[in-house]
Design an enzyme around this catalytic site. Structure first.
Site, PDB file in Angstrom:
ATOM      1  N   ARG A  93       0.846  -1.210   0.000  1.00  0.00           N
ATOM      2  CA  ARG A  93       0.000   0.000   0.000  1.00  0.00           C
ATOM      3  C   ARG A  93       0.874   1.250   0.000  1.00  0.00           C
ATOM      4  O   ARG A  93       0.610   2.212  -0.695  1.00  0.00           O
ATOM      5  CB  ARG A  93      -0.934  -0.009   1.206  1.00  0.00           C
ATOM      6  CG  ARG A  93      -2.282  -0.645   0.977  1.00  0.00           C
ATOM      7  CD  ARG A  93      -2.188  -2.026   0.339  1.00  0.00           C
ATOM      8  NE  ARG A  93      -3.468  -2.679   0.273  1.00  0.00           N
ATOM      9  CZ  ARG A  93      -4.003  -3.424   1.244  1.00  0.00           C
ATOM     10  NH1 ARG A  93      -3.318  -3.659   2.352  1.00  0.00           N
ATOM     11  NH2 ARG A  93      -5.193  -3.955   1.091  1.00  0.00           N
ATOM     12  N   ASP A  98      -0.241  -6.253  -3.760  1.00  0.00           N
ATOM     13  CA  ASP A  98      -1.638  -5.952  -3.454  1.00  0.00           C
ATOM     14  C   ASP A  98      -2.240  -5.164  -4.614  1.00  0.00           C
ATOM     15  O   ASP A  98      -1.578  -4.931  -5.628  1.00  0.00           O
ATOM     16  CB  ASP A  98      -1.758  -5.187  -2.115  1.00  0.00           C
ATOM     17  CG  ASP A  98      -3.035  -5.578  -1.371  1.00  0.00           C
ATOM     18  OD1 ASP A  98      -4.135  -5.404  -1.946  1.00  0.00           O
ATOM     19  OD2 ASP A  98      -2.945  -6.086  -0.244  1.00  0.00           O
ATOM     20  N   HIS A 112      -6.820  -9.270  -4.111  1.00  0.00           N
ATOM     21  CA  HIS A 112      -5.753  -8.275  -3.898  1.00  0.00           C
ATOM     22  C   HIS A 112      -4.725  -8.328  -5.029  1.00  0.00           C
ATOM     23  O   HIS A 112      -3.517  -8.249  -4.787  1.00  0.00           O
ATOM     24  CB  HIS A 112      -5.079  -8.503  -2.537  1.00  0.00           C
ATOM     25  CG  HIS A 112      -5.955  -8.088  -1.390  1.00  0.00           C
ATOM     26  ND1 HIS A 112      -6.256  -6.777  -1.109  1.00  0.00           N
ATOM     27  CD2 HIS A 112      -6.639  -8.817  -0.468  1.00  0.00           C
ATOM     28  CE1 HIS A 112      -7.069  -6.710  -0.056  1.00  0.00           C
ATOM     29  NE2 HIS A 112      -7.328  -7.940   0.342  1.00  0.00           N
ATOM     30  N   ASP A 158      -6.774 -13.901   1.250  1.00  0.00           N
ATOM     31  CA  ASP A 158      -7.790 -13.139   1.991  1.00  0.00           C
ATOM     32  C   ASP A 158      -8.669 -12.322   1.056  1.00  0.00           C
ATOM     33  O   ASP A 158      -8.269 -11.956  -0.044  1.00  0.00           O
ATOM     34  CB  ASP A 158      -7.114 -12.200   2.990  1.00  0.00           C
ATOM     35  CG  ASP A 158      -6.147 -11.231   2.321  1.00  0.00           C
ATOM     36  OD1 ASP A 158      -5.467 -11.652   1.356  1.00  0.00           O
ATOM     37  OD2 ASP A 158      -6.080 -10.064   2.727  1.00  0.00           O
ATOM     38  N   GLU A 159      -9.864 -12.042   1.525  1.00  0.00           N
ATOM     39  CA  GLU A 159     -10.736 -11.013   0.950  1.00  0.00           C
ATOM     40  C   GLU A 159     -10.860 -11.109  -0.572  1.00  0.00           C
ATOM     41  O   GLU A 159     -10.763 -10.107  -1.269  1.00  0.00           O
ATOM     42  CB  GLU A 159     -10.211  -9.625   1.340  1.00  0.00           C
ATOM     43  CG  GLU A 159     -10.195  -9.412   2.839  1.00  0.00           C
ATOM     44  CD  GLU A 159      -9.653  -8.044   3.255  1.00  0.00           C
ATOM     45  OE1 GLU A 159     -10.130  -7.519   4.260  1.00  0.00           O
ATOM     46  OE2 GLU A 159      -8.754  -7.514   2.574  1.00  0.00           O
ATOM     47  N   TRP A 187      -6.605 -14.104  11.200  1.00  0.00           N
ATOM     48  CA  TRP A 187      -6.716 -12.647  11.384  1.00  0.00           C
ATOM     49  C   TRP A 187      -8.125 -12.200  11.734  1.00  0.00           C
ATOM     50  O   TRP A 187      -8.325 -11.063  12.128  1.00  0.00           O
ATOM     51  CB  TRP A 187      -6.216 -11.913  10.132  1.00  0.00           C
ATOM     52  CG  TRP A 187      -7.098 -11.981   8.911  1.00  0.00           C
ATOM     53  CD1 TRP A 187      -7.182 -13.012   8.028  1.00  0.00           C
ATOM     54  CD2 TRP A 187      -7.980 -10.972   8.432  1.00  0.00           C
ATOM     55  NE1 TRP A 187      -8.065 -12.722   7.033  1.00  0.00           N
ATOM     56  CE2 TRP A 187      -8.576 -11.461   7.243  1.00  0.00           C
ATOM     57  CE3 TRP A 187      -8.326  -9.689   8.870  1.00  0.00           C
ATOM     58  CZ2 TRP A 187      -9.503 -10.728   6.494  1.00  0.00           C
ATOM     59  CZ3 TRP A 187      -9.242  -8.963   8.122  1.00  0.00           C
ATOM     60  CH2 TRP A 187      -9.816  -9.481   6.956  1.00  0.00           C
ATOM     61  N   TYR A 214      -3.698  -5.727  15.309  1.00  0.00           N
ATOM     62  CA  TYR A 214      -3.451  -4.998  14.066  1.00  0.00           C
ATOM     63  C   TYR A 214      -2.919  -3.620  14.445  1.00  0.00           C
ATOM     64  O   TYR A 214      -3.630  -2.784  14.987  1.00  0.00           O
ATOM     65  CB  TYR A 214      -4.740  -4.897  13.238  1.00  0.00           C
ATOM     66  CG  TYR A 214      -4.868  -6.011  12.217  1.00  0.00           C
ATOM     67  CD1 TYR A 214      -4.318  -7.267  12.445  1.00  0.00           C
ATOM     68  CD2 TYR A 214      -5.524  -5.790  10.994  1.00  0.00           C
ATOM     69  CE1 TYR A 214      -4.418  -8.275  11.501  1.00  0.00           C
ATOM     70  CE2 TYR A 214      -5.639  -6.795  10.047  1.00  0.00           C
ATOM     71  CZ  TYR A 214      -5.076  -8.033  10.307  1.00  0.00           C
ATOM     72  OH  TYR A 214      -5.181  -9.020   9.362  1.00  0.00           O
ATOM     73  N   ASP A 271      -1.959  -1.204  12.601  1.00  0.00           N
ATOM     74  CA  ASP A 271      -2.432  -0.037  11.854  1.00  0.00           C
ATOM     75  C   ASP A 271      -3.632   0.578  12.564  1.00  0.00           C
ATOM     76  O   ASP A 271      -3.975   1.731  12.326  1.00  0.00           O
ATOM     77  CB  ASP A 271      -2.780  -0.398  10.404  1.00  0.00           C
ATOM     78  CG  ASP A 271      -3.679  -1.612  10.279  1.00  0.00           C
ATOM     79  OD1 ASP A 271      -3.480  -2.593  11.018  1.00  0.00           O
ATOM     80  OD2 ASP A 271      -4.595  -1.581   9.430  1.00  0.00           O
ATOM     81  N   TRP A 315      -0.730  -2.788   8.417  1.00  0.00           N
ATOM     82  CA  TRP A 315      -1.102  -2.405   7.046  1.00  0.00           C
ATOM     83  C   TRP A 315      -0.860  -0.919   6.892  1.00  0.00           C
ATOM     84  O   TRP A 315      -0.882  -0.159   7.873  1.00  0.00           O
ATOM     85  CB  TRP A 315      -2.568  -2.772   6.786  1.00  0.00           C
ATOM     86  CG  TRP A 315      -2.827  -4.223   7.058  1.00  0.00           C
ATOM     87  CD1 TRP A 315      -3.269  -4.779   8.231  1.00  0.00           C
ATOM     88  CD2 TRP A 315      -2.603  -5.320   6.162  1.00  0.00           C
ATOM     89  NE1 TRP A 315      -3.331  -6.142   8.118  1.00  0.00           N
ATOM     90  CE2 TRP A 315      -2.936  -6.503   6.869  1.00  0.00           C
ATOM     91  CE3 TRP A 315      -2.157  -5.422   4.847  1.00  0.00           C
ATOM     92  CZ2 TRP A 315      -2.832  -7.775   6.282  1.00  0.00           C
ATOM     93  CZ3 TRP A 315      -2.051  -6.676   4.278  1.00  0.00           C
ATOM     94  CH2 TRP A 315      -2.395  -7.830   4.986  1.00  0.00           C
ATOM     95  N   THR A 316      -0.635  -0.484   5.655  1.00  0.00           N
ATOM     96  CA  THR A 316      -0.105   0.875   5.508  1.00  0.00           C
ATOM     97  C   THR A 316      -0.972   1.794   4.643  1.00  0.00           C
ATOM     98  O   THR A 316      -0.457   2.753   4.067  1.00  0.00           O
ATOM     99  CB  THR A 316       1.335   0.825   4.948  1.00  0.00           C
ATOM    100  OG1 THR A 316       1.323   0.104   3.706  1.00  0.00           O
ATOM    101  CG2 THR A 316       2.291   0.168   5.910  1.00  0.00           C
ATOM    102  N   GLU A 317      -2.280   1.526   4.573  1.00  0.00           N
ATOM    103  CA  GLU A 317      -3.119   2.485   3.846  1.00  0.00           C
ATOM    104  C   GLU A 317      -2.955   3.892   4.426  1.00  0.00           C
ATOM    105  O   GLU A 317      -2.898   4.875   3.681  1.00  0.00           O
ATOM    106  CB  GLU A 317      -4.603   2.093   3.936  1.00  0.00           C
ATOM    107  CG  GLU A 317      -4.981   0.859   3.145  1.00  0.00           C
ATOM    108  CD  GLU A 317      -4.964  -0.405   3.997  1.00  0.00           C
ATOM    109  OE1 GLU A 317      -4.247  -0.455   5.018  1.00  0.00           O
ATOM    110  OE2 GLU A 317      -5.678  -1.362   3.638  1.00  0.00           O
TER     111      GLU A 317
HETATM  112  C1  ACM Z   1      -6.155  -9.065   6.086  1.00  0.00           C
HETATM  113  O1  ACM Z   1      -6.147  -8.235   7.001  1.00  0.00           O
HETATM  114  N1  ACM Z   1      -6.853  -8.853   4.992  1.00  0.00           N
HETATM  115  C2  ACM Z   1      -5.429 -10.305   6.195  1.00  0.00           C
END
Ligand code: ACM
Length: 504
Positions: free
Chosen positions: A106, A135, A206, A272-273, A339, A364, A366, A415-417
């Site tokens: 990110r 990603d 992703h 994921d996702e 997670w 997390y 972030d 995470w770095t958004e």
């Molecule tokens: C995640 O936080 N999508 C693994």
């Protein structure tokens, strides 16, 4: 007074202290457990016995803590010789996997900053550095056979600032990538410090940056993938990989090079996702489901993950993925990074799979660390320093059962958004990563019984000064420095039930 973080298993003050002249004798005694060490400091100098070289190294980290904060500077500064307390310490980690994940997709973090994080992890006896390399918003590892992955995929024209509506934009192009030799250097530097670098190549979700570079990777019968760009939004992109043989071959090519660079036993393939809407609409995906005799799109994802599980196993490696890989049937040799609550991790452990616990409801980094209005770009749930100190990786449902041994470790994820620079990453990571390191290394009582006051005392008496010496831009206990605030950049907060461990 001895202020060690993480707290050692057994520590005895043997009386007195004296100036330390730098003489350290070390040896390996394989009758000690892996990574265990015994450290004796006396008028005779320091003596470290390690169960292996890693144990000797962790013993050195403890000795460095005994030497005072200036021992964490990059070079000695002129002072009187420090007095070292005479101690005997016997210590060993609770978990074999003591991890930190950094999202360099990110926001790209330059190589020097990644090397610095290796030092920070090693100083805290953390031994796994998971790099989230790909990603929707960026692809960060050069792959020689597919040069467009970085030519196209490693940069985006602009970046969303925070999560507000209407969107705010930073109009500067953002990007960067690591060459394979950069990564070899990072891996070698980490190996010298007994830290394993685990790469993550996220699939089949992703993946928009990869599809922007190679449109044939996407669901071309559903959308015009040639028009896709590296994503400039945050969240879940609907543009996921197509479940075709060509895509499997492409990612085998990517992973071939990844294995050539990364000696890590575990290779993270994300999972994921993955939004399944395009697969539902794609005739190709539906034909695949039918042809394989699968029930639904979850099983289709599971089929892709199983493919890479077999592929990695055949090459002497092991697959790890986020807990979505439990859905639709877990691949045989796969390990799970849990997670979402403790749920997927419990299911995986009970089914005999290795688990790394990293629930977003707890660790997390972030996520915001204080409910105050001054927190920069507040995102997620509030996880205070105390919350992280009271995080317990083994949930009650597994504790005391044979399945508990399946929890091979724990990891904090960042995470770095909304962490767009080294200073922002430092702010999110510290001091909470110090609390996490103690959870991962030490054998602490159940969450409610933990002595957070003692941890705080050790932080105040010694560890903040060590972080200062290492130049870490942590969040001060009283709140952000003025220059750490980000007024005008909106975040996005969640509400949570406190301390999910009790519910698991
Ligand atoms: C995640 O936080 N999508 C693994």
């Amino acid at each position: 007074m001895v202020n060690l973080i993480p707290a050692p298993r057994e520590l005895r003050l043997t009386g007195g202290s004296g100036p330390f002249g730098g003489e350290v004798r070390t040896r390996v005694d394989s009758s000690l457990a892996p990574e265990a060490y015994e450290l004796t400091v006396s008028h005779d100098g320091a003596h470290i016995v390690g169960g292996d070289e890693a144990g000797v190294f962790w013993g050195r980290q403890t000795l460095r803590q005994l030497l005072g904060p200036d021992a964490f500077r990059r070079a000695p500064i002129e002072r009187e010789p420090v007095a070292v307390p005479y101690v005997e310490i016997r210590d060993a980690p609770r978990f074999a996997w003591r991890g930190f994940m950094l999202d360099v997709a990110r926001h790209f973090l330059p190589k020097d900053d990644v090397l610095r994080y290796v030092d920070l992890l090693a100083a805290h006896k953390l031994n796994v550095f998971h790099l989230h390399l790909t990603d929707d918003q960026g692809w960060r590892i050069a792959i020689e056979r597919y040069p467009r992955l970085v030519e196209v995929g490693a940069w985006r024209p602009r970046t969303r600032l925070g999560w507000g509506e209407p969107p705010l934009w930073d109009e500067r192009p953002h990007g960067g990538f690591y060459t394979q030799d950069d990564l070899r250097e990072i891996i070698a530097y980490a190996a010298e410090r007994h830290v394993t670098v685990v790469p993550e190549i996220d699939l089949p979700g992703h993946s928009q940056a990869a599809i922007a570079a190679y449109p044939e990777l996407g669901n071309t019968d559903v959308i015009d993938t040639a028009a896709l760009e590296v994503w400039t939004e945050w969240g879940w992109s609907p543009h996921v990989l197509a479940p075709t043989d060509a895509v499997l071959r492409f990612y085998e090519g990517v992973l071939d090079e990844v294995l050539d660079v990364f000696p890590s036993r575990f290779i993270h393939i994300g999972g994921d996702e993955c939004l399944k809407d395009q697969w539902r609409r794609s005739a190709t995906a539906q034909a695949r489901i039918k042809g394989l005799g699968l029930h639904d799109e979850d099983e289709l994802q599971s089929w892709m993950i199983r493919h890479f599980d077999r592929w990695l196993t055949a090459r002497g490696r092991r697959l790890i993925g986020w807990d979505e890989i439990v859905e639709g049937g877990l691949a045989e040799g796969a390990a799970v990074a849990c997670w979402r609550w403790y749920t997927g991790g419990i299911a995986a452990a009970e089914a005999g799979h290795d688990v790394v616990m990293c629930p977003q409801q707890e660790v997390y980094l972030d996520h915001v660390q204080d409910p105050g209005a001054d927190e920069p770009v507040p995102f997620g749930w509030v996880h205070t320093l105390e919350d992280v100190y009271r995080f317990e990786p083994v949930p009650p449902r597994l504790a005391g059962t044979p399945h508990a041994a399946r929890v091979i470790g724990t990891q904090a994820n960042l995470w770095t958004e909304v962490a767009d620079s080294r200073a922002r990453v430092d702010y999110q990571a510290f001091p909470r990563l110090a609390a996490f390191a103690e959870v991962a290394w030490s054998r602490l009582p159940d969450p409610d019984e933990r002595d957070f006051g003692d941890f705080e005392r050790r932080m105040n008496a010694a560890h903040y000064a060590r972080l200062d010496a290492m130049g870490v831009a942590y969040r001060p206990p009283t709140g952000p420095h003025p220059w750490q605030r980000r007024p005008g950049i909106p975040g996005r907060m969640h509400h949570k039930p406190r301390r999910t461990w009790h519910m698991a």
